[in-house]
Design a protein around this motif. Structure first.
Motif, short mmCIF file in Angstrom:
data_model
loop_
_atom_site.label_atom_id
_atom_site.label_comp_id
_atom_site.label_asym_id
_atom_site.label_seq_id
_atom_site.Cartn_x
_atom_site.Cartn_y
_atom_site.Cartn_z
N MET A 170 -29.49 -19.21 19.73
CA MET A 170 -28.11 -19.18 19.25
C MET A 170 -27.36 -20.43 19.66
O MET A 170 -26.53 -20.95 18.89
N ALA A 171 -27.62 -20.96 20.84
CA ALA A 171 -26.99 -22.21 21.27
C ALA A 171 -27.43 -23.36 20.37
O ALA A 171 -26.61 -24.22 20.01
N ARG A 211 -25.63 -22.97 17.13
CA ARG A 211 -24.19 -23.24 17.27
C ARG A 211 -23.91 -24.74 17.40
O ARG A 211 -22.89 -25.23 16.93
#
Length: 120
Positions: free
Chosen positions: A85-86, A89
């Protein structure tokens, strides 16, 4: 098992330092090297969590206690999902493909170390 973990961490530190050096030397590929380094760091953390869980199971077995249900797999899977997810993002800073490749660095290191140690 501790010596296998220490050897794996040594290989990871070497790979992390190589990623850092390449990140400095080749600015066009900074997201890829940062993603690989981030993935390797997450892989080391996951291998630490797994090592700790195995030590607890060993201790519980030696003491005759029943296996306690826990969040061993869930914590490791959540760590991997958080890393992905990082990368999603912040795609300008982390490459998702390199994060995923870095995450699987430690299992391959352990596989190679196992082959090397069984051979000798």
């Amino acid at each position: 098992m501790n010596d296998l973990f220490a050897s794996g961490v040594r290989a990871a530190v070497f790979a992390l330092s190589a990623c850092l050096a390449l990140w400095i030397l080749i600015p066009d590929y900074r997201p890829e090297f940062a993603g690989a380094a981030f993935g390797i760091a997450v892989g080391v953390w996951n291998s630490y969590l797994l090592r700790r869980r195995i030590q607890l199971l060993d201790q519980w077995t030696a003491e005759g206690k029943k296996r306690r249900a826990g969040t061993g797999f869930a914590a490791r899977a959540a760590t991997l999902l958080l890393a992905c997810m990082a990368a999603l993002r912040f795609p300008e800073h982390l490459s998702l493909v390199c994060v995923l490749a870095g995450i699987f660095f430690m299992p391959f290191v352990y596989l190679l170390l196992g082959f090397i140690r069984n051979r000798s």
